[in-house]
Motif scaffolding. Structure first.
Motif, short mmCIF file in Angstrom:
data_model
loop_
_atom_site.label_atom_id
_atom_site.label_comp_id
_atom_site.label_asym_id
_atom_site.label_seq_id
_atom_site.Cartn_x
_atom_site.Cartn_y
_atom_site.Cartn_z
N GLY A 12 0.78 -1.22 0.00
CA GLY A 12 0.00 0.00 0.00
C GLY A 12 0.81 1.28 0.00
O GLY A 12 0.29 2.35 0.28
N VAL A 13 2.10 1.19 -0.31
CA VAL A 13 2.97 2.37 -0.37
C VAL A 13 3.91 2.22 -1.56
O VAL A 13 4.08 1.14 -2.13
CB VAL A 13 3.81 2.55 0.92
N ALA A 14 4.53 3.33 -1.94
CA ALA A 14 5.57 3.33 -2.96
C ALA A 14 6.76 4.08 -2.40
O ALA A 14 6.65 5.26 -2.06
CB ALA A 14 5.08 4.00 -4.24
N SER A 15 7.88 3.40 -2.25
CA SER A 15 9.05 4.00 -1.62
C SER A 15 10.24 4.04 -2.57
O SER A 15 10.50 3.07 -3.29
CB SER A 15 9.43 3.21 -0.36
N PRO A 16 10.99 5.14 -2.57
CA PRO A 16 12.17 5.23 -3.44
C PRO A 16 13.35 4.39 -2.95
O PRO A 16 14.36 4.29 -3.65
CB PRO A 16 12.51 6.72 -3.40
N ILE A 17 13.24 3.83 -1.77
CA ILE A 17 14.36 3.02 -1.25
C ILE A 17 14.05 1.52 -1.31
O ILE A 17 14.85 0.72 -0.83
CB ILE A 17 14.71 3.41 0.19
N LEU A 18 12.90 1.16 -1.88
CA LEU A 18 12.59 -0.27 -1.94
C LEU A 18 13.45 -0.96 -2.98
O LEU A 18 14.04 -0.34 -3.85
CB LEU A 18 11.10 -0.47 -2.26
N GLY A 19 13.50 -2.28 -2.88
CA GLY A 19 14.17 -3.09 -3.91
C GLY A 19 15.64 -3.34 -3.70
O GLY A 19 16.28 -3.97 -4.53
N GLN A 20 16.21 -2.87 -2.59
CA GLN A 20 17.64 -3.08 -2.38
C GLN A 20 17.93 -4.57 -2.21
O GLN A 20 17.38 -5.23 -1.33
CB GLN A 20 18.11 -2.29 -1.16
#
Length: 332
Positions: A245-253
């Motif tokens: 339920g969110v979109a974060s610029p630090i995800l996916g590391q």
């Protein structure tokens, strides 16, 4: 009798051994691992935990399916973790505070961004003959920086309720997001095993020069594989937002490493030309079961990372045995 003579004398035995070291072997390992955790990990066998495992492996399965195409042609993509963040923040911005009608637009944006980054990776790699490792490493930094610049390093909330409901929905008892991953794997399997393009992908990974001399543009085939990988990242970004339920610029590391690990554990060769979507799916499942089981047994995060690394090394060692066995079978 030499070992080579034995291989010639026992082709059926060697074919069975090859299968055991291949997809069948991965399936057997997955079953053994599951049985181990059923015996020693509390609550591992509950229906809820099974659904949790399927939900947890969804993202890695989608990313690994796209990575399979890239690795089959001898490439690698280190940028998927950062690109998923870029796709998410752009798509998330399009949906923020909007209704369900914004979801198709967000999906399209995410797909376009993922495919565009894949095209850039593939085009630069092929046009300038730069190793994909270096190109995608550069894209890793570009996409991560772009994601943080786009949002000012802020997390995006207030996504459509319809999206988050899908993230927790079930279909025939399976998480809906995992069903999406299964459909993508099925489509990829069909493309690779039942189409001319799929045969060209394998042929390019095995002997690029022979494919080129036969009149096919191997550079175009490779670029298309990178685009497919990027499109899969775009879909994974939507699934991520649906789940959390969110979109974060630090995800996916670190996501790129998990995807590569699933493909390698699934039996693919990093030199290209060998691997399968079924193996990739089994590899993603094995990693998911391993992580979940160790967590239920109370193993620390650091120790789980060590065990996962050891599993990857074992997979690479087994790959070396598969290569030797394939060489023997080829002369039978």
């Amino acid at each position: 009798m030499t070992s080579l003579s034995q291989a010639r004398a026992n082709p059926r035995t060697n074919r069975i051994a090859s299968q055991v070291l291949g997809e069948a072997g991965i399936g057997i390992a997955l079953v053994v691992l599951a049985l181990f955790f059923l015996a020693f990990a509390p609550h591992f066998g509950t229906a809820q935990n099974m659904r949790d495992i399927l939900t947890q492996i969804t993202l890695n399965t989608i990313l690994a399916v796209g990575m399979t195409f890239i690795i089959l042609v001898g490439g690698i993509d280190l940028s998927v973790g950062s690109v998923i963040a870029l796709c998410a923040v752009v798509a998330g911005t399009a949906m923020k505070g909007a209704g369900a009608g914004s979801i198709p637009v967000a999906i399209l944006l995410s797909l376009l961004i993922g495919a565009a980054t894949g095209f850039i990776n593939g085009f630069v790699t092929e046009h300038w003959r730069v190793p994909s490792f270096i190109v995608t490493l550069g894209m890793l930094y570009i996409a991560r920086g772009a994601a943080e610049q786009y949002t000012g390093a802020a997390t995006i909330y207030n996504l459509p309720t319809a999206l988050t409901k899908f993230g927790t929905a079930t279909v025939a008892g399976l998480p809906a997001v995992f069903v999406v991953a299964l459909l993508m794997a099925a489509i990829a399997w069909f493309v690779l095993s039942r189409t001319v393009f799929g045969r060209l992908v394998y042929a390019t990974g095995n002997n690029e020069e022979a494919v080129r001399l036969s009149g096919h543009r191997t550079g175009v085939i490779k670029v298309i594989c990178f685009v497919i990988g990027g499109a899969c990242v775009g879909i994974a970004a939507i699934i991520y937002m649906a789940r959390l339920g969110v979109a974060s610029p630090i995800l996916g590391q670190g996501y790129e490493l998990n995807a590569i690990a699933a493909v390698v554990i699934g039996g693919a060769s990093l030199s290209g030309g060998r691997g399968s979507v079924i193996g990739t799916l089994l590899g993603a499942c094995l990693l998911g079961v391993l992580t979940n089981g160790l967590l239920l047994m109370g193993v620390s995060d650091f120790q789980r990372i060590i065990v996962t690394g050891a599993v990857i090394i074992v997979a690479v060692v087994l790959d070396a045995y598969r290569k030797r066995l394939s060489t023997r079978l080829s002369v039978v």
